[in-house]
Motif scaffolding. Structure first.
Motif, PDB file in Angstrom:
ATOM      1  N   GLN A   1      -8.857  82.227   2.937  1.00 27.34           N
ATOM      2  CA  GLN A   1     -10.110  82.545   2.251  1.00 27.34           C
ATOM      3  C   GLN A   1      -9.843  83.162   0.871  1.00 27.34           C
ATOM      4  N   LEU A   2      -8.790  83.981   0.829  1.00 28.37           N
ATOM      5  CA  LEU A   2      -8.454  84.607  -0.447  1.00 28.37           C
ATOM      6  C   LEU A   2      -7.930  83.566  -1.427  1.00 28.37           C
ATOM      7  N   ALA A   3      -7.106  82.658  -0.907  1.00 25.92           N
ATOM      8  CA  ALA A   3      -6.540  81.628  -1.774  1.00 25.92           C
ATOM      9  C   ALA A   3      -7.649  80.816  -2.436  1.00 25.92           C
ATOM     10  N   GLU A   4      -8.677  80.573  -1.651  1.00 22.41           N
ATOM     11  CA  GLU A   4      -9.801  79.797  -2.148  1.00 22.41           C
ATOM     12  C   GLU A   4     -10.484  80.478  -3.338  1.00 22.41           C
ATOM     13  N   HIS A   5     -10.561  81.840  -3.258  1.00 21.78           N
ATOM     14  CA  HIS A   5     -11.269  82.600  -4.294  1.00 21.78           C
ATOM     15  C   HIS A   5     -10.304  83.277  -5.257  1.00 21.78           C
ATOM     16  N   ARG A   6      -9.100  82.719  -5.444  1.00 22.34           N
ATOM     17  CA  ARG A   6      -8.092  83.495  -6.159  1.00 22.34           C
ATOM     18  C   ARG A   6      -8.515  83.887  -7.578  1.00 22.34           C
ATOM     19  N   ARG A   7      -9.361  83.056  -8.197  1.00 22.97           N
ATOM     20  CA  ARG A   7      -9.777  83.404  -9.569  1.00 22.97           C
ATOM     21  C   ARG A   7     -11.081  84.209  -9.608  1.00 22.97           C
ATOM     22  N   ALA A   8     -11.706  84.378  -8.445  1.00 20.69           N
ATOM     23  CA  ALA A   8     -12.995  85.084  -8.431  1.00 20.69           C
ATOM     24  C   ALA A   8     -12.780  86.581  -8.607  1.00 20.69           C
ATOM     25  N   ARG A   9     -13.792  87.231  -9.151  1.00 22.71           N
ATOM     26  CA  ARG A   9     -13.728  88.694  -9.242  1.00 22.71           C
ATOM     27  C   ARG A   9     -13.836  89.287  -7.850  1.00 22.71           C
ATOM     28  N   ALA A  10     -12.995  90.279  -7.570  1.00 20.44           N
ATOM     29  CA  ALA A  10     -12.997  90.873  -6.243  1.00 20.44           C
ATOM     30  C   ALA A  10     -14.366  91.445  -5.894  1.00 20.44           C
ATOM     31  N   GLY A  11     -15.095  91.881  -6.912  1.00 19.27           N
ATOM     32  CA  GLY A  11     -16.416  92.444  -6.677  1.00 19.27           C
ATOM     33  C   GLY A  11     -17.396  91.440  -6.102  1.00 19.27           C
ATOM     34  N   SER A  12     -17.103  90.129  -6.284  1.00 17.38           N
ATOM     35  CA  SER A  12     -18.037  89.110  -5.791  1.00 17.38           C
ATOM     36  C   SER A  12     -17.711  88.684  -4.359  1.00 17.38           C
ATOM     37  N   LEU A  13     -16.642  89.232  -3.769  1.00 21.51           N
ATOM     38  CA  LEU A  13     -16.273  88.840  -2.408  1.00 21.51           C
ATOM     39  C   LEU A  13     -17.193  89.496  -1.374  1.00 21.51           C
ATOM     40  N   SER A  14     -17.218  88.895  -0.173  1.00 23.63           N
ATOM     41  CA  SER A  14     -17.953  89.526   0.920  1.00 23.63           C
ATOM     42  C   SER A  14     -17.141  90.711   1.448  1.00 23.63           C
ATOM     43  N   GLY A  15     -17.789  91.535   2.266  1.00 22.31           N
ATOM     44  CA  GLY A  15     -17.108  92.718   2.793  1.00 22.31           C
ATOM     45  C   GLY A  15     -15.839  92.363   3.547  1.00 22.31           C
ATOM     46  N   GLY A  16     -15.923  91.316   4.375  1.00 22.58           N
ATOM     47  CA  GLY A  16     -14.756  90.914   5.157  1.00 22.58           C
ATOM     48  C   GLY A  16     -13.628  90.413   4.260  1.00 22.58           C
ATOM     49  N   GLU A  17     -14.009  89.652   3.242  1.00 23.42           N
ATOM     50  CA  GLU A  17     -12.987  89.136   2.321  1.00 23.42           C
ATOM     51  C   GLU A  17     -12.335  90.259   1.529  1.00 23.42           C
ATOM     52  N   ARG A  18     -13.155  91.234   1.175  1.00 16.74           N
ATOM     53  CA  ARG A  18     -12.596  92.395   0.477  1.00 16.74           C
ATOM     54  C   ARG A  18     -11.546  93.077   1.333  1.00 16.74           C
ATOM     55  N   GLN A  19     -11.867  93.170   2.634  1.00 18.43           N
ATOM     56  CA  GLN A  19     -10.924  93.844   3.513  1.00 18.43           C
ATOM     57  C   GLN A  19      -9.617  93.042   3.617  1.00 18.43           C
ATOM     58  N   GLN A  20      -9.776  91.715   3.684  1.00 18.78           N
ATOM     59  CA  GLN A  20      -8.571  90.882   3.698  1.00 18.78           C
ATOM     60  C   GLN A  20      -7.750  91.130   2.445  1.00 18.78           C
ATOM     61  N   LEU A  21      -8.455  91.228   1.324  1.00 20.09           N
ATOM     62  CA  LEU A  21      -7.747  91.453   0.062  1.00 20.09           C
ATOM     63  C   LEU A  21      -7.036  92.808   0.077  1.00 20.09           C
ATOM     64  N   ALA A  22      -7.711  93.811   0.606  1.00 15.83           N
ATOM     65  CA  ALA A  22      -7.100  95.134   0.664  1.00 15.83           C
ATOM     66  C   ALA A  22      -5.849  95.102   1.546  1.00 15.83           C
ATOM     67  N   PHE A  23      -5.943  94.376   2.682  1.00 13.58           N
ATOM     68  CA  PHE A  23      -4.764  94.240   3.548  1.00 13.58           C
ATOM     69  C   PHE A  23      -3.656  93.486   2.830  1.00 13.58           C
ATOM     70  N   ALA A  24      -4.032  92.386   2.187  1.00 15.63           N
ATOM     71  CA  ALA A  24      -3.032  91.574   1.495  1.00 15.63           C
ATOM     72  C   ALA A  24      -2.319  92.414   0.437  1.00 15.63           C
ATOM     73  N   ARG A  25      -3.105  93.235  -0.286  1.00 10.22           N
ATOM     74  CA  ARG A  25      -2.490  94.061  -1.322  1.00 10.22           C
ATOM     75  C   ARG A  25      -1.534  95.072  -0.703  1.00 10.22           C
ATOM     76  N   ALA A  26      -1.941  95.632   0.437  1.00  9.63           N
ATOM     77  CA  ALA A  26      -1.075  96.610   1.096  1.00  9.63           C
ATOM     78  C   ALA A  26       0.211  95.948   1.585  1.00  9.63           C
ATOM     79  N   LEU A  27       0.136  94.645   1.916  1.00 11.40           N
ATOM     80  CA  LEU A  27       1.315  93.949   2.443  1.00 11.40           C
ATOM     81  C   LEU A  27       2.253  93.491   1.330  1.00 11.40           C
ATOM     82  N   MET A  28       1.777  93.483   0.113  1.00  6.71           N
ATOM     83  CA  MET A  28       2.567  92.968  -1.018  1.00  6.71           C
ATOM     84  C   MET A  28       4.010  93.467  -1.026  1.00  6.71           C
ATOM     85  N   PRO A  29       4.262  94.765  -0.976  1.00  2.00           N
ATOM     86  CA  PRO A  29       5.642  95.232  -1.131  1.00  2.00           C
ATOM     87  C   PRO A  29       6.454  95.201   0.163  1.00  2.00           C
ATOM     88  N   HIS A  30       6.132  94.323   1.098  1.00  4.56           N
ATOM     89  CA  HIS A  30       6.851  94.243   2.376  1.00  4.56           C
ATOM     90  C   HIS A  30       6.956  95.584   3.067  1.00  4.56           C
TER      91      HIS A  30
END
Lengths: 321, 157, 282
Positions: free
Chosen positions: B39-68
């Motif tokens: 879902q994130l890949a699909e919206h990769r160019r979208a502003r994070a502010g335009s995501l749904s609550g669930g997608e935002r949470q995915q993004l927050a998790f993905a960001r937390a996972l970035m540095p392994h």
């Protein structure tokens, strides 16, 4: 707030009387002149301090209202557009009305933006007077052609330091007393509540912009009153009364004195003028002194003198049985 | 991680991931995470502010996972979600260990979080009152009494 | 008509270069630098002195460099130690700084007006719709456009630019991602001050230098920053261009009331949109 209700009027009365006999004690006309200026500035600083106290907002442009009051008196006296009594009233009411309207527009902004705009508005008036030379001779300033009698008093009463000191002193005491009443009124409590938590006050059902705009207007009226006294005393006005170094001076006094107590800024003004007297030869660099003092006091003395005094009194009170 | 999904609303999804400092082979890592969160890949160019609550949470998790990271601490990850989205969030959390990360969740929704957990600890006024595998706790009557809520002792507090 | 439009662009350009520095600093430090107009003035004076010794371009380079260094010092010794205080404290301190700097400049350079010539290479005029227009003014517009393009490319495409945008939205979370926000702030305040120096120096051949010159442009830049939406780069650009035009037409038609016009415009914008033209962070 630590001083008990009953004590405040008594202390104020004692100070009022002490001030009243001061001119007979002080022989030097120079010192009296300085003290008169100090009291006029104390009124201006009280206006700035009241805004901080009730709204939590810092005005960097109270010179604007001071100067507006000063210029309205000077211009209307010079162009003979209205009786002096009306002119004096207008000089206080017009800046207050301006502040009220301005407040309704800009008080919705965050505090930072509000502070920026207070400076901008005052500075714009400065530029206006500077560039509109036909109005008030720009940089050269304008001599106010005041009538021989003002509100039943001889003009000389307003222009000699001995008597003018008493007039200004009485004004200051009345002002502090009035502010104290206002602060303890329901309106004072409401504005404090809004200052503490604007959102909650709104949720409870209070309209929050209008009360804050009223506080702003009152504080502007106080500054304008000081400006009016300034013109009556000096009979001459230059654009410096609108310049930001005067706003800075008022801020320094308010910060030195502390704004938690209504009388703090006035005390700050007196301290600051003693300091000015001591600075003596350095007054050529007055703006730098104001600026430097502002920096030092802001960082080192955040509560101000009045805050420190009330804190000490509280401790003493706590120790007593 | 704080209770609300803290993304940078004015940055794009991609930029929200790029902002993490010190990630080796950053582009490759982002590609991996985009594979895991389509879902994130699909919206990769979208502003994070335009995501749904669930997608935002995915993004927050993905960001937390970035540095392994080896471990993530989630502070009430479902607190700011609509009730209907809570199950989705727990499913998301269930999937996180596949990234090679251990998860410590602090949650009010005890039953649902135990259902996706290996072990649980129940705190009572500070100290650990009970601990054990998730199955044990779910079956334990004392746990039910203490926290899971039966009738008068509601789990929400 | 075209000439007036261009003059508006000149002022708008200067205003943009100055205001965007305020926006950058606000984004990182959440404070408004009241001394920003003084940095502009100082830039003009340093440019003036160095230019009189080694030519305009050297003056420009030295001035921008000096102000950049001053900005880094400002961050290190004012903004950083005060970052946990109420923003009001920092504003009071920068306001104090404004008064000190103005007095210092008056002491060093005197209070008389000084004038500075544009560089010889740009001192000609161009015939536009029948009127002569100074080439130097066109160059000022060009510099402002270059700054705008350069800055937005830097913010959009570079890594540091990304950190700046992130930090403008949420400094705490940005710090949690491992960004060294202290170093970032020092960089950004230095750039903001350097831009004030740039703005001051390029304006020097257009205006008379006086210690109070920072005052009128500071008002307009405050108006720009608030009208554009506090903290918004795009908003600052739009508002600067708008205020530039309004200011200029004001000077042409109602010279004595000109200082008031931007303020009136701002109040109208704020009544229409209380948070400014562009929401911050966009």
């Amino acid at each position: 707030m630590s001083i008990k209700r009953g004590v405040f009027p008594i202390v104020l009365l004692a100070i009022a009387i002490a001030g009243g006999v001061l001119p007979t004690l002080v022989g030097s006309a120079l010192l009296l002149t300085l003290l008169t200026q100090a009291v006029i500035n104390a009124i201006l600083a009280s206006g700035v301090g009241f805004l901080v106290r009730q709204n939590g907002l810092v005005s960097f442009g109270h010179a604007g209202f001071f100067g507006l009051g000063a210029y309205i008196v000077a211009l209307s006296a010079t162009y003979h557009v209205m009786p002096i009594g009306f002119a004096l009233a207008l000089a206080i009411l017009a800046p207050a009305l301006l502040a009220l309207l301005l407040g309704l527009a800009i008080l919705r902004l965050v505090g930072v933006a509000f502070s920026m705009l207070t400076l901008a508005v005052a500075q714009a008036f400065y530029e206006l007077v500077l560039h509109w030379r036909e109005l008030a001779n720009g940089d050269d300033g304008i001599a106010a052609e005041l009538p021989p009698r003002i509100l039943g008093l001889d003009l000389a009463m307003f222009q000699q330091p001995g008597s003018m000191f008493l007039i200004c002193w009485a004004m200051l005491i009345l002002l502090l007393f009035g502010l104290r009443l206002l602060v303890e009124s329901p309106f004072g409590t409401l504005t404090l509540a809004i200052r503490e938590n604007e959102e909650r006050a709104r949720f409870i059902g209070f309209e929050t912009i209008v009360p804050r705009a009223i506080v702003y207007a009152i504080s502007a009226a106080i500054a304008a009153l000081a400006g009016v006294l300034f013109t009556l005393y000096n009979g001459f006005v230059t654009p410096n009364v609108l310049y930001w170094s005067l706003s800075g001076e008022a801020l320094v006094m308010a910060v030195i004195g502390g704004t938690r107590a209504v009388w703090g800024p006035a005390l700050g003004a007196v301290i600051f003028f003693l300091f000015k007297d001591a600075a003596g030869d350095l007054t050529e660099h007055w703006p730098a002194i104001i600026g430097g003092t502002l920096i030092v006091v802001t960082v080192l003395l955040p509560r101000g003198v009045s805050g420190t005094i009330t804190m000490l009194l509280e401790r003493l009170g706590a120790r007593a049985p | 991680m704080p209770q609300t999904a803290n993304v940078f609303p004015s940055l794009s999804v991609m930029e929200n991931l790029l902002v993490v400092v010190g990630v080796k082979r950053q582009k490759q890592r982002i590609a991996e995470l985009f594979d895991a969160f389509p879902q994130l890949a699909e919206h990769r160019r979208a502003r994070a502010g335009s995501l749904s609550g669930g997608e935002r949470q995915q993004l927050a998790f993905a960001r937390a996972l970035m540095p392994h990271p080896r471990m993530l601490v989630l502070d009430e990850p479902t607190a700011a979600l609509a009730p209907r989205k809570v199950a989705d969030a727990f499913a998301l959390i269930r999937g996180l260990p596949s990234f090679g990360v251990s998860i410590l969740v602090v949650e009010q929704r005890a039953r649902q979080s135990l259902a996706v957990s290996d072990r649980g600890f129940i705190l009572d006024g500070g100290p650990v009152a009970l601990s054990g595998t998730a199955q044990e706790l779910l079956a334990d009557a004392r746990a039910a009494e203490l926290y899971l809520g039966r009738g008068d002792r509601a789990s929400a507090d | 008509m075209l000439i007036q439009l261009l003059n508006g662009l000149v002022y708008g350009g200067l205003l943009y270069v100055l205001s965007v520095g305020l926006v950058l600093i606000f984004g990182l430090r959440r404070v408004v630098n009241f001394a920003h107009g003084s940095l502009y003035m100082l830039g003009a004076y340093i440019g003036y002195t160095v230019a009189s010794l080694g030519g305009f371009w050297l003056g420009l380079v030295v001035s921008v460099f000096a102000l950049t260094v001053l900005g880094a010092l400002l961050d290190r010794f004012v903004f950083r130690p005060l970052q946990d205080e109420d923003p009001i404290v920092t504003m009071l301190v920068t306001f104090g700084l404004l008064l000190v700097l103005e007095d210092a400049v008056r002491t060093v350079w005197g209070k008389d007006f000084l004038t500075m010539a544009p560089p010889p290479s740009l001192s000609g005029v161009l015939l536009l719709t029948g009127t002569n227009f100074p080439v130097y003014r066109l160059a000022v517009i060009g510099i402002a456009i270059l700054v705008a393009i350069g800055l937005s490319l830097w913010l959009r495409l570079s890594r540091v630019g990304l950190y700046v945008r992130a930090s403008s939205v949420d400094p705490v979370t940005t710090g949690m991602q491992g960004v060294d926000t202290e170093r970032l702030s020092a960089t950004v305040v230095a750039i903001g001050a350097g831009l004030a120096g740039l703005s001051g120096t390029i304006s020097a051949p257009l205006v008379a230098l006086a210690p109070s010159m920072g005052g009128s442009i500071l008002i307009d830049s405050f108006v720009v920053v608030v009208t554009g939406g506090l903290g918004s780069f795009t908003g600052a650009f739009i508002a600067a261009m708008l205020i530039g035009q309004v200011h200029n037409w004001g000077v042409v038609f109602v010279p004595s009331a000109a200082p008031m016009i931007p303020l009136v415009l701002m109040v109208l914008v704020l009544i229409w949109r209380p948070s400014g033209l562009v929401r911050a962070g966009a």
